[in-house]
Design a protein around this motif. Structure first.
Motif, short mmCIF file in Angstrom:
data_model
loop_
_atom_site.label_atom_id
_atom_site.label_comp_id
_atom_site.label_asym_id
_atom_site.label_seq_id
_atom_site.Cartn_x
_atom_site.Cartn_y
_atom_site.Cartn_z
N PHE A 114 -114.46 4.67 2.03
CA PHE A 114 -114.06 3.31 1.68
C PHE A 114 -114.13 2.45 2.93
O PHE A 114 -113.43 2.73 3.92
N LEU B 143 -113.37 -0.86 4.43
CA LEU B 143 -112.66 -2.15 4.42
C LEU B 143 -112.45 -2.65 5.86
O LEU B 143 -112.84 -3.74 6.22
N THR B 144 -111.85 -1.79 6.69
CA THR B 144 -111.44 -2.21 8.04
C THR B 144 -112.64 -2.59 8.91
O THR B 144 -113.68 -1.93 8.86
N GLY C 236 -107.89 -5.66 10.55
CA GLY C 236 -107.08 -4.46 10.35
C GLY C 236 -106.02 -4.77 9.31
O GLY C 236 -106.31 -4.83 8.11
N THR C 237 -104.79 -5.03 9.77
CA THR C 237 -103.72 -5.42 8.84
C THR C 237 -104.14 -6.69 8.09
O THR C 237 -103.90 -6.83 6.89
N PHE D 86 -113.12 2.73 11.80
CA PHE D 86 -112.13 3.74 11.36
C PHE D 86 -112.43 4.28 9.96
O PHE D 86 -111.51 4.38 9.14
N SER E 285 -112.89 6.89 7.26
CA SER E 285 -112.66 8.31 6.98
C SER E 285 -113.76 8.85 6.07
O SER E 285 -114.28 8.13 5.23
N ILE F 53 -100.32 9.37 11.99
CA ILE F 53 -101.28 8.51 11.27
C ILE F 53 -100.69 7.96 9.97
O ILE F 53 -101.06 6.88 9.51
N THR G 76 -100.03 -0.33 7.80
CA THR G 76 -99.00 0.16 8.74
C THR G 76 -97.61 0.04 8.08
O THR G 76 -97.46 -0.62 7.04
N GLU H 22 -95.30 -1.75 9.10
CA GLU H 22 -94.95 -3.18 9.07
C GLU H 22 -95.59 -3.84 7.84
O GLU H 22 -94.96 -4.68 7.19
C1 LIG Z 1 -107.52 7.91 11.32
C2 LIG Z 1 -107.74 6.62 10.62
C3 LIG Z 1 -108.39 6.61 9.37
C4 LIG Z 1 -108.63 5.41 8.73
N1 LIG Z 1 -109.37 5.40 7.57
C5 LIG Z 1 -109.79 4.21 7.06
C6 LIG Z 1 -110.74 4.17 5.99
O1 LIG Z 1 -111.17 5.21 5.46
N2 LIG Z 1 -111.18 2.96 5.55
C7 LIG Z 1 -110.73 1.77 6.10
O2 LIG Z 1 -111.17 0.72 5.65
N3 LIG Z 1 -109.80 1.79 7.11
C8 LIG Z 1 -109.35 2.97 7.62
N4 LIG Z 1 -108.45 2.99 8.66
C9 LIG Z 1 -107.97 1.72 9.21
C10 LIG Z 1 -106.48 1.50 9.04
O3 LIG Z 1 -106.17 1.20 7.72
C11 LIG Z 1 -106.07 0.42 10.05
O4 LIG Z 1 -106.10 1.03 11.33
C12 LIG Z 1 -104.69 -0.16 9.77
O5 LIG Z 1 -104.70 -0.91 8.59
C13 LIG Z 1 -104.17 -1.04 10.91
O6 LIG Z 1 -105.14 -1.93 11.36
P1 LIG Z 1 -105.44 -2.03 12.94
O7 LIG Z 1 -105.64 -0.65 13.43
O8 LIG Z 1 -106.53 -3.01 13.16
O9 LIG Z 1 -104.10 -2.55 13.58
P2 LIG Z 1 -103.57 -4.12 13.69
O10 LIG Z 1 -103.72 -4.79 12.37
O11 LIG Z 1 -104.23 -4.75 14.87
O12 LIG Z 1 -102.05 -3.87 13.98
C14 LIG Z 1 -101.52 -3.55 15.27
C15 LIG Z 1 -99.98 -3.62 15.19
O13 LIG Z 1 -99.58 -4.95 14.82
C16 LIG Z 1 -98.77 -4.92 13.65
N5 LIG Z 1 -99.01 -6.10 12.83
C17 LIG Z 1 -100.19 -6.62 12.42
N6 LIG Z 1 -99.99 -7.69 11.63
C18 LIG Z 1 -98.65 -7.84 11.50
C19 LIG Z 1 -97.81 -8.75 10.80
N7 LIG Z 1 -98.30 -9.73 10.03
N8 LIG Z 1 -96.47 -8.60 10.92
C20 LIG Z 1 -95.93 -7.61 11.66
N9 LIG Z 1 -96.68 -6.72 12.36
C21 LIG Z 1 -98.02 -6.82 12.28
C22 LIG Z 1 -99.20 -3.65 12.91
O14 LIG Z 1 -98.24 -3.20 12.00
C23 LIG Z 1 -99.42 -2.71 14.09
O15 LIG Z 1 -98.19 -2.16 14.49
C24 LIG Z 1 -108.17 4.19 9.30
C25 LIG Z 1 -107.48 4.22 10.52
C26 LIG Z 1 -107.29 5.40 11.19
C27 LIG Z 1 -106.62 5.37 12.54
#
Ligand SMILES: Cc1cc2nc3c(=O)[nH]c(=O)nc-3n(C[C@H](O)[C@H](O)[C@H](O)COP(=O)(O)OP(=O)(O)OC[C@H]3O[C@@H](n4cnc5c(N)ncnc54)[C@H](O)[C@@H]3O)c2cc1C
Length: 378
Positions: free
Chosen positions: A121, A123-124, A129-130, A154, A156, A356, A363, A365
């Motif tokens: 999938f 998306l990211t 990210g978030t 990222f 999977s 993870i 996350t 949050e």
């Molecule tokens: C091992 C692994 C497997 C994954 N598999 C997939 C996959 O198969 N497909 C896919 O699409 N994605 C995948 N992901 C992505 C994953 O869903 C994202 O890493 C996650 O959603 C967080 O996004 P980010 O890493 O960009 O962190 P960021 O969004 O940059 O967040 C960094 C920090 O800021 C905080 N933050 C951000 N926005 C806010 C807010 N509005 N209020 C408060 N706090 C906030 C977050 O909670 C976090 O603590 C995977 C990630 C990993 C590490």
């Protein structure tokens, strides 16, 4: 439902036996060698774990979300890597095809996704990210085709999958309503998987960047309707979160089970560790919280199976159970003392794997944002 009976008890027994026999024996090795457990995939299909929650007419096992979370907990108890592979394939991959696929798409892909091939999938993105709606990958219409360009992060199962579900912008002027989901086959020359990323935990699962360069797909590859991409992606994460919660509670229970065996054996000051009240209290607290988390999962799963709204409850289950996975594994390592800190000990791996669950599929949050919105906090 507070206790498993009937078919659920059977699912639990079957999944437990399968996990102990087929998954646990390789859990340490795939972690150590950061090796995707290719050999487990056909076994997971054969055991009915991949399709446990889907009706038989779609190639599933005729179970429901409850059966799925029960089975996934058993896998998570012994190997979070394998639970991740199952969760992403099942809660997101198959689920999306069943929910949004048209007849042709279902007939083409479901026989594969329920018998031998897994899904990924996409998306990211590096900047999304978030804030998943901040998509930069574009899909530009060209006659009956779309040309997709962009970079996903990222991902999977990438490189080991039979289908990609790609989220891309089809009309930037429409904002979140201008984002669309596409089905892309892995032999498409426009898709390239980056090197597996090196991770703290779930090291047997493959996680890579995926590059889309002039990736040409027919308009029939659109999943749902054009513009439905964000609705599909975010709705799917609700289901995915129940799966990650089940994986988390599995990790927590697995670590506690290992700790109980150890404290009943290990002696210090001429008595078992289990004789210290400090040990007893830790273990009592751990199991109480695990049981509470499991009930949150069963509530979300039951709501989903009853066709009710479960987004808040899924977020609560994911939030709480991922915290419990982290607390429980940390305490298990503490109960093992120095031996728990050594590579090769199950609880050491579990503690790294647990982290993870607080990050992917939203996350902690992000879960709190979802929950508070449902409570009317604006
Ligand atoms: C091992 C692994 C497997 C994954 N598999 C997939 C996959 O198969 N497909 C896919 O699409 N994605 C995948 N992901 C992505 C994953 O869903 C994202 O890493 C996650 O959603 C967080 O996004 P980010 O890493 O960009 O962190 P960021 O969004 O940059 O967040 C960094 C920090 O800021 C905080 N933050 C951000 N926005 C806010 C807010 N509005 N209020 C408060 N706090 C906030 C977050 O909670 C976090 O603590 C995977 C990630 C990993 C590490």
């Amino acid at each position: 439902m507070f206790e498993l009976t009937g078919k659920y008890k059977l699912v639990q027994q079957m999944a437990k036996e399968f996990a102990e026999k087929e998954i646990k024996p390789i859990a340490q090795e795939i972690d150590e060698n950061e090796r995707f457990p290719e050999e487990s995939i056909p076994k997971l299909f054969k055991a009915g774990i991949m399709g446990s929650q889907f009706p038989e007419e779609f190639g599933g096992e005729g179970g429901d979300t409850m059966s799925y979370v029960i089975a996934l907990e058993e896998i998570g108890k012994v190997c979070a890597t394998t639970a991740t592979i199952v969760s992403i394939h099942s809660s997101i991959g198959i689920n999306l095809l069943i929910k949004y696929g048209n007849k042709e798409q279902q007939e083409k892909y479901l026989p594969i996704l329920t018998s031998k091939g897994i899904a990924a999938f996409l998306l990211t993105e590096p900047q999304a990210g978030t804030d998943a709606t901040n998509q930069k990958t574009t899909a530009i219409k060209d006659g009956d085709y779309y040309i997709i360009n962009g970079r996903k992060m990222f991902i999977s199962n990438a490189g080991h999958n039979d289908l990609y579900i790609v989220i891309a912008v089809t009309d930037a002027d429409k904002g979140t309503k201008g984002i669309t989901a596409f089905l892309v086959e892995p032999d498409n020359p426009g898709i390239r998987v980056g090197k597996p990323l090196k991770k703290m935990g779930i090291r047997g699962s493959s996680t890579s960047a995926v590059f889309l360069k002039d990736c040409k797909v027919h308009k029939d590859s659109i999943l749902g309707n054009e513009g439905d991409g964000i609705k599909i992606a975010l709705g799917t994460l609700d289901t995915g979160r129940i799966g990650i919660a089940a994986e988390s509670i599995g990790i927590a229970q697995g670590a506690l089970d290992e700790a109980i065996k150890y404290v009943n054996k290990r002696e210090q000051f001429n008595q078992k560790l289990s004789a210290f009240q400090n040990t007893q209290f830790k273990i009592a607290d751990m199991q109480t919280k695990i049981d509470a988390g499991r009930l949150l999962i069963w509530r979300a799963a039951t709501l989903k199976d009853d066709g009710k709204n479960y987004a808040k409850e899924a977020a609560m289950a994911k939030l709480y159970c991922s915290e419990i996975a982290n607390d429980s594994t940390r305490l298990a390592v503490q109960l093992f003392g120095g031996y728990g800190y050594l590579r090769g000990n199950h609880v050491e791996r579990m503690m790294r794997d647990a982290k993870i669950t607080e990050i992917y599929e939203g996350t902690s949050e992000a879960q709190k944002i979802v929950i508070s919105r449902f409570l009317g906090v604006k």
